[in-house]
Design an enzyme around this catalytic site. Structure first.
Site, mmCIF file in Angstrom:
data_model
loop_
_atom_site.group_PDB
_atom_site.id
_atom_site.type_symbol
_atom_site.label_atom_id
_atom_site.label_comp_id
_atom_site.label_asym_id
_atom_site.label_seq_id
_atom_site.Cartn_x
_atom_site.Cartn_y
_atom_site.Cartn_z
ATOM 1 N N THR A 72 0.841 -1.242 0.060
ATOM 2 C CA THR A 72 -0.125 -0.038 -0.163
ATOM 3 C C THR A 72 0.962 1.220 0.261
ATOM 4 O O THR A 72 0.804 1.971 -0.937
ATOM 5 C CB THR A 72 -0.904 -0.023 1.124
ATOM 6 O OG1 THR A 72 -1.797 -1.141 1.229
ATOM 7 C CG2 THR A 72 -1.885 1.224 1.147
ATOM 8 N N GLN A 175 0.969 -8.954 -6.516
ATOM 9 C CA GLN A 175 0.336 -10.348 -6.645
ATOM 10 C C GLN A 175 1.241 -11.103 -7.714
ATOM 11 O O GLN A 175 1.087 -12.368 -8.033
ATOM 12 C CB GLN A 175 -1.006 -10.441 -7.071
ATOM 13 C CG GLN A 175 -1.901 -9.858 -5.733
ATOM 14 C CD GLN A 175 -2.040 -10.773 -4.993
ATOM 15 O OE1 GLN A 175 -1.477 -12.016 -5.003
ATOM 16 N NE2 GLN A 175 -2.469 -10.249 -3.790
ATOM 17 N N SER A 195 5.485 -6.520 -2.256
ATOM 18 C CA SER A 195 4.982 -6.646 -0.589
ATOM 19 C C SER A 195 5.488 -8.090 0.013
ATOM 20 O O SER A 195 5.063 -8.832 -0.666
ATOM 21 C CB SER A 195 3.660 -6.542 -0.544
ATOM 22 O OG SER A 195 3.069 -6.650 0.973
ATOM 23 N N THR A 233 13.371 5.507 10.388
ATOM 24 C CA THR A 233 14.394 4.296 10.704
ATOM 25 C C THR A 233 13.774 3.157 10.177
ATOM 26 O O THR A 233 12.545 2.741 10.088
ATOM 27 C CB THR A 233 14.293 4.022 12.342
ATOM 28 O OG1 THR A 233 14.877 5.326 12.954
ATOM 29 C CG2 THR A 233 15.330 2.984 12.851
ATOM 30 N N CYS A 322 -17.333 -5.540 2.491
ATOM 31 C CA CYS A 322 -18.544 -5.224 3.075
ATOM 32 C C CYS A 322 -18.222 -3.680 3.544
ATOM 33 O O CYS A 322 -17.308 -3.372 4.345
ATOM 34 C CB CYS A 322 -18.384 -6.072 4.530
ATOM 35 S SG CYS A 322 -20.018 -5.817 5.428
#
Ligand code: PLP
Length: 383
Positions: A72, A175, A195, A233, A322
């Site tokens: 992100t 992905q 990620s 850091t 949701c």
């Protein structure tokens, strides 16, 4: 109770080797990589070794790797780092929310954004990207692989279009990393996000490839860390974990780990389609990463299915979100033109290296029966 995890696109279990590589950096080998004493030097050397490992996974120079807190942040840094008020940005409708919501925010800051449509298989047409170019276009951001369907987008073609137009190209490869080879030069991108937790590394650490000479505005202001591209850091154990996971992922791609994953995935997908009627693979005709199947089972509610399977010990997911108490159908499947009922009846299965053929047997022993039971309750299922 037996539990089988087939939700690797959400997160993957950390490999024991990765955990062991990180452990000393929480204990006696702590240190601030910016300190000049022994502890700091040791931490700095470890961070730079990890940077080399990530660079090898991506086919870039170590100096082009910026460590972030995950995918992100890498996406935010790429997009906010390049686009300024008055610029135009091109993204696709099926990007992850880390890109989509960043673009929405940009719109509030006076950046115009074009969201490219996709075809019924979830593929972006590079020609549409070319047609969307404007004199003010500064950046194109198109993902390498979609998290819900696994579709691999034609990023090399889009990279050529961006280069020809002298526009920056960012690709979210969160992905793709560890599942298919990545070579930033072949893709022709200026920025690429990954990620660690999607390829058996720890959560909360990722990286952005920033091509040499690409000037980005930092998201944070503070010290001169990461060549002034990301203040703060360094997350030392996290970076060590990312570096170790990147090495193992690269070796795995060369040693056939993903072939084993693909075999399990293909058996799961084909057996489900054989055994269950009124079902089909979303994006089944598009090139996909080898571990992901997004399958619709008409006449069921995906959320009910996820809960029912979880009660039997099988973890899978839907792309639905949701929001405000209502289940919204997936924006990816909706953009592909699926009617809302079919989008809501879709389930994502994502296999990982930790899975075994026994896991697939277990999944196949519970899924068809669960669907049959849910369909019995469905007023639209009349067989
Ligand atoms: N981009 C894609 C395509 C993803 O699938 C994800 C995670 O689901 C992210 C970005 C966000 O990554 P992270 O969880 O590291 O913030």
């Amino acid at each position: 109770m037996q539990r089988v995890y087939l939700d690797s696109n959400a997160t993957t279990p950390i490999l024991p080797e990765v955990f062991e590589a990180m452990r000393p950096y929480y204990l006696d080998q702590f240190g601030n990589a910016s300190s000049i004493h022994h502890h700091g030097q040791h931490a700095r050397a470890a961070v730079e070794r990890a940077r080399e490992s990530v660079a090898r996974l991506l086919g870039c120079r170590a100096a082009e790797v910026v460590f972030t807190s995950g995918g992100t942040e890498a996406d935010n840094l790429a997009i906010f780092g390049i686009a300024q008020p008055g610029d135009h940005v091109i993204a696709s409708q099926i990007e992850h929310h880390a890109v989509l919501n960043t673009c929405k925010r940009l719109e509030k800051r006076g950046v115009e954004v074009t969201y490219l449509r996709v075809d019924g298989e979830g593929l972006v047409d590079p020609d549409e990207a070319r047609k969307a170019l404007r004199p003010k276009t500064k950046l194109i951001s198109i993902m390498m692989a979609n998290n819900e369907t696994g579709v691999i987008e034609p990023v090399e073609e889009i990279g050529r279009i961006a280069a020809a137009a002298d526009v920056y190209f960012h690709t979210d490869a969160v992905q793709a990393a560890g599942k298919i080879p990545i070579d930033v030069k072949k893709i022709g991108c200026d920025l690429l996000s990954i990620s660690a937790h999607k390829f058996h590394g720890p959560q909360g650490i990722g990286a952005l490839y920033v091509r040499r000479g690409t000037l980005i505005d930092p998201l944070f202001y503070g010290g001169n860390h990461e060549r002034q591209r990301r203040a703060g850091t360094e997350n030392l154990p996290g970076i060590i974990g990312l570096g170790c996971a990147a090495e193992i992922a690269l070796r795995g791609l060369q040693n056939g780990d993903m072939t084993r994953v693909a075999k399990m995935h293909d058996r799961l997908e084909s057996t489900l389609l054989e055994q269950i009627d009124e079902a089909g693979v979303n994006s089944g005709a598009a090139p996909r990463v080898p571990n992901t199947s997004n399958i619709y089972f008409d006449h069921i509610e995906g959320e009910a299915m996820v809960i029912a399977l979880d009660l039997k010990g099988l973890a899978v997911s839907t792309g639905a979100a949701c929001s405000s108490g209502a289940i919204e159908p997936s924006h990816v499947l909706t953009a592909m033109g699926l009617p809302p009922e079919r989008a809501r009846a879709s389930i994502r299965f994502s296999v990982g290296k930790h899975n075994t053929e026994d896991d697939i047997d277990f999944a196949l022993s519970v899924i068809p029966a669960t669907i049959a039971r849910l369909r019995e309750l469905s007023p639209t299922y009349t067989r």
